[in-house]
Design a protein around this motif. Structure first.
Motif, PDB file in Angstrom:
ATOM      1  N   CYS A   1      42.065  41.527  34.907  1.00  0.00           N
ATOM      2  CA  CYS A   1      41.942  40.676  36.087  1.00  0.00           C
ATOM      3  C   CYS A   1      40.501  40.201  36.250  1.00  0.00           C
ATOM      4  O   CYS A   1      40.247  39.032  36.555  1.00  0.00           O
ATOM      5  N   LEU A   2      39.537  41.101  36.027  1.00  0.00           N
ATOM      6  CA  LEU A   2      38.132  40.736  36.171  1.00  0.00           C
ATOM      7  C   LEU A   2      37.711  39.717  35.119  1.00  0.00           C
ATOM      8  O   LEU A   2      36.947  38.788  35.407  1.00  0.00           O
ATOM      9  N   LEU A   3      38.220  39.882  33.893  1.00  0.00           N
ATOM     10  CA  LEU A   3      37.920  38.891  32.864  1.00  0.00           C
ATOM     11  C   LEU A   3      38.463  37.515  33.248  1.00  0.00           C
ATOM     12  O   LEU A   3      37.793  36.491  33.092  1.00  0.00           O
ATOM     13  N   THR A   4      39.679  37.499  33.766  1.00  0.00           N
ATOM     14  CA  THR A   4      40.269  36.231  34.209  1.00  0.00           C
ATOM     15  C   THR A   4      39.444  35.626  35.338  1.00  0.00           C
ATOM     16  O   THR A   4      39.226  34.410  35.390  1.00  0.00           O
ATOM     17  N   ALA A   5      38.958  36.480  36.230  1.00  0.00           N
ATOM     18  CA  ALA A   5      38.168  36.001  37.363  1.00  0.00           C
ATOM     19  C   ALA A   5      36.886  35.313  36.907  1.00  0.00           C
ATOM     20  O   ALA A   5      36.449  34.333  37.517  1.00  0.00           O
ATOM     21  N   THR A   6      36.269  35.812  35.828  1.00  0.00           N
ATOM     22  CA  THR A   6      35.034  35.176  35.364  1.00  0.00           C
ATOM     23  C   THR A   6      35.283  33.735  34.910  1.00  0.00           C
ATOM     24  O   THR A   6      34.388  32.885  35.017  1.00  0.00           O
ATOM     25  N   GLU A   7      36.491  33.464  34.412  1.00  0.00           N
ATOM     26  CA  GLU A   7      36.829  32.096  34.036  1.00  0.00           C
ATOM     27  C   GLU A   7      37.148  31.251  35.267  1.00  0.00           C
ATOM     28  O   GLU A   7      36.768  30.081  35.348  1.00  0.00           O
ATOM     29  N   THR A   8      37.838  31.854  36.217  1.00  0.00           N
ATOM     30  CA  THR A   8      38.234  31.123  37.418  1.00  0.00           C
ATOM     31  C   THR A   8      37.033  30.604  38.192  1.00  0.00           C
ATOM     32  O   THR A   8      37.058  29.490  38.742  1.00  0.00           O
ATOM     33  N   ILE A   9      35.951  31.389  38.235  1.00  0.00           N
ATOM     34  CA  ILE A   9      34.819  31.001  39.081  1.00  0.00           C
ATOM     35  C   ILE A   9      33.852  30.032  38.402  1.00  0.00           C
ATOM     36  O   ILE A   9      32.947  29.508  39.055  1.00  0.00           O
ATOM     37  N   LYS A  10      34.031  29.749  37.125  1.00  0.00           N
ATOM     38  CA  LYS A  10      33.095  28.886  36.408  1.00  0.00           C
ATOM     39  C   LYS A  10      32.779  27.578  37.138  1.00  0.00           C
ATOM     40  O   LYS A  10      31.614  27.252  37.360  1.00  0.00           O
TER      41      LYS A  10
END
Length: 252
Positions: free
Chosen positions: A40-49
């Motif tokens: 989930c945290l890895l996905t979040a790093t992409e979402t916030i770009k």
């Protein structure tokens, strides 16, 4: 030295921006006891770009494109480098062109482990410098540009939970360590030796012919500054604003 190698501030912005009352609705929610928390945290790093490039006013996170550092103070005294320099209003471009390969939150031990790759970074700003590089003098002030083709960064952080306000728990960093590796570094300083073109060209050639060795000499200092900046950003964005249960809520 408040380094542009601050390629790493954003490393922890991923978790700084992870969710709660004061966190914008466009962020995904990662529960701290979810077995897939790290995914989930890895996905979040992409979402916030796309949001990082403009900044996050709700959390007082500045724009990352460019990311501006008002002042970086450098001082080194090795056999290869013996100089003092100040970089003013350094603009860093490319920080949001990143890919996280690891973003782990060890909840039981309150530890974070992050690995990240940034494709290309460009820096520019103003400088003053005096000293020596490989016994050759370097002196002057003016504008500089620098770039790296690729940067790999790793960050470890130990935190604790403290009750700070309104009887709520907050994350407080207690130890942060950072390491960086770059490829294809280049630099150019305009204005050396009062604008003497010949001396300036010779000095810039010495710098770029030996830049990998010079970077290795500077690396411990850069990592120290990067660590300080990460901690500053975390303290400002987390301790004063978002309680732990809102950053990483427990499963319902």
């Amino acid at each position: 030295m408040r380094s542009s190698l601050n390629i790493f501030i954003f490393t922890f912005t991923g978790f700084v921006l992870t969710y709660g009352k004061m966190i914008p609705e466009y962020f995904p929610l990662c529960n701290r006891y979810d077995k897939n928390l790290n995914d989930c945290l890895l996905t979040a790093t992409e979402t916030i770009k796309p949001y990082l490039s403009k900044g996050i006013p709700e959390l007082k996170i500045p724009s990352f494109e460019p990311f501006i550092i008002p002042e970086i103070n450098l001082e080194q005294g090795t056999s290869a480098l013996n100089f003092k320099a100040t970089l003013i209003n350094t603009e860093i471009y490319g920080l949001t062109d990143y890919t996280f390969t690891r973003f782990d939150f060890d909840v039981s031990n309150l530890q974070f482990f992050c690995d990240c790759n940034i494709n290309c970074l460009t820096l520019k700003g103003n400088y003053t410098v005096s000293g020596k590089i490989f016994v050759a003098p370097i002196l002057g002030s003016g504008t500089f540009t620098a770039s790296v083709e690729n940067c790999n960064a790793s960050v470890y952080q130990k935190v604790k939970i403290e009750k700070l306000r309104n009887d709520k728990d907050f994350i407080v960093p207690t130890l942060t360590n950072s390491s960086i590796n770059v490829s294809g570094p280049k630099a150019n300083l305009q204005g050396l030796f009062n604008g003497n073109k010949q001396l300036s060209e010779i000095t810039n050639k010495i710098i770029n012919d030996n830049i990998n060795e010079l970077f290795q000499d500077l690396k411990p200092v850069l990592e120290k500054i990067m660590t300080e900046i990460i901690e500053d950003m975390l303290l400002k964005a987390i301790e004063g604003q978002v309680p732990f249960d809102e950053l990483y809520p427990p499963l319902p």
